[in-house]
Design a protein around this motif. Structure first.
Motif, mmCIF file in Angstrom:
data_model
loop_
_atom_site.group_PDB
_atom_site.id
_atom_site.type_symbol
_atom_site.label_atom_id
_atom_site.label_comp_id
_atom_site.label_asym_id
_atom_site.label_seq_id
_atom_site.Cartn_x
_atom_site.Cartn_y
_atom_site.Cartn_z
ATOM 1 N N ALA A 39 0.848 -0.999 -0.021
ATOM 2 C CA ALA A 39 -0.014 -0.109 0.045
ATOM 3 C C ALA A 39 0.956 1.404 -0.048
ATOM 4 C CB ALA A 39 -1.073 0.049 1.038
ATOM 5 N N ARG A 40 0.320 2.445 -0.456
ATOM 6 C CA ARG A 40 0.962 3.573 -0.507
ATOM 7 C C ARG A 40 0.209 4.580 -0.213
ATOM 8 N NH1 ARG A 40 4.457 0.601 -0.463
ATOM 9 N NH2 ARG A 40 6.565 0.462 -1.375
ATOM 10 N N THR A 41 0.602 5.829 0.473
ATOM 11 C CA THR A 41 -0.092 6.862 0.924
ATOM 12 C C THR A 41 -0.053 8.152 -0.220
ATOM 13 O OG1 THR A 41 1.735 7.777 2.059
ATOM 14 C CG2 THR A 41 0.100 6.573 3.250
ATOM 15 N N LYS A 44 -4.931 9.940 2.291
ATOM 16 C CA LYS A 44 -5.464 8.751 1.477
ATOM 17 C C LYS A 44 -4.342 7.559 1.346
ATOM 18 C CE LYS A 44 -8.330 11.658 -1.317
ATOM 19 N NZ LYS A 44 -8.682 12.223 -2.477
ATOM 20 N N GLU A 45 -4.731 6.487 1.404
ATOM 21 C CA GLU A 45 -4.152 5.240 1.271
ATOM 22 C C GLU A 45 -4.627 4.412 0.467
ATOM 23 O OE1 GLU A 45 -1.746 2.907 4.458
ATOM 24 O OE2 GLU A 45 -3.125 1.727 4.053
ATOM 25 N N THR A 64 -4.356 0.706 -1.796
ATOM 26 C CA THR A 64 -3.496 -0.750 -1.861
ATOM 27 C C THR A 64 -3.173 -0.759 -3.430
ATOM 28 O OG1 THR A 64 -4.870 -1.770 -0.039
ATOM 29 C CG2 THR A 64 -3.868 -3.282 -1.732
ATOM 30 N N ASP A 100 5.857 6.581 -1.803
ATOM 31 C CA ASP A 100 4.831 7.181 -1.626
ATOM 32 C C ASP A 100 4.685 8.185 -2.629
ATOM 33 O OD1 ASP A 100 3.790 5.731 0.552
ATOM 34 O OD2 ASP A 100 4.981 6.977 1.962
ATOM 35 N N GLY A 137 -5.830 2.511 -7.077
ATOM 36 C CA GLY A 137 -4.722 1.698 -6.647
ATOM 37 C C GLY A 137 -3.627 1.313 -7.659
#
Length: 218
Positions: free
Chosen positions: A3-5, A11-12, A14, A131, A183
């Protein structure tokens, strides 16, 4: 699951599928002896390939020639299917830095036989990914400096203005083939200067104003 923000937004995402462009910088195509394509050349990496800042690339035992490729990564924030270039930028949730690790010996061998080369591109740890910054933090995604150094020595120093296919056209083209979902990530190609890394090396990839990655090699 990776996952990245999106920095500063809370907000995150996947990470889903990673759709990559080959030969999207003409100088890079030429340095590898490839023709400059008229349409985007696509391949994919699985989400399991993703690692983060400070994590190590592990060169598989079946390769003796692992190359780095710094890239601008585009994070998709909303579903996109068969959209136009004019609609495409509304789907972008952020921009990040990626390194497309490539087993060049494996890729060249498979290409010479007319076979797919996903095992040269999608192996575990083959996608260091930062990120993301929100779209409004980037004034122009087509005027960004892409840099990569190995052991402190500059290897790549290019600009996204040299992309053959630009972000709106890339998103629209991909959306005609694969539905893009929140995502999903698009890697937009690499400038010239790619080369080999070995176990014990350390890479630093940066797009000023976007993000930076520091990645050891094992």
């Amino acid at each position: 699951m990776a996952a990245r923000t999106v920095i500063g937004t809370g907000k995150e995402f996947t990470i889903g599928k990673i759709v990559c462009l080959a030969r999207n910088y003409s100088e890079h195509a030429r340095e590898l002896g490839n023709e400059t394509p008229t349409a985007p050349v696509l391949f994919m990496k699985p989400a399991s390939a993703v690692i983060g800042d400070g994590e190590a690339v592990r060169i598989p035992l079946y390769s003796d020639e692992c190359h780095y490729e710094v890239e601008l990564a585009v994070l998709i924030g909303s579903r996109a299917s068969r959209i136009s270039p004019q609609q495409a930028m509304a789907c972008v949730a952020g921009y990040g830095v990626a390194i497309d690790m490539t087993l060049r010996d494996v890729q060249n061998n498979l290409k010479s036989k007319g076979l797919p080369w996903e095992i040269a591109k999608g192996f575990d740890t083959s996608c260091p990914l930062s990120d993301f910054v929100p779209p409004d933090a980037v004034e122009d995604p087509h005027n960004l400096t892409l840099r990569l150094s190995v052991n402190g020595e500059a290897r790549q120093n290019g600009n996204s203005s040299d992309m053959i296919h630009r972000v709106p056209q890339i998103i629209a083209y991909i959306s005609d083939i694969f539905t893009l979902e929140p995502g999903d990530v698009i890697l937009t190609g690499t400038p010239a200067g790619v080369g080999r890394v070995r176990a014990g090396d350390s890479m630093e990839a940066e797009i000023p104003g976007v993000n930076r990655l520091r990645i050891p090699v094992q």
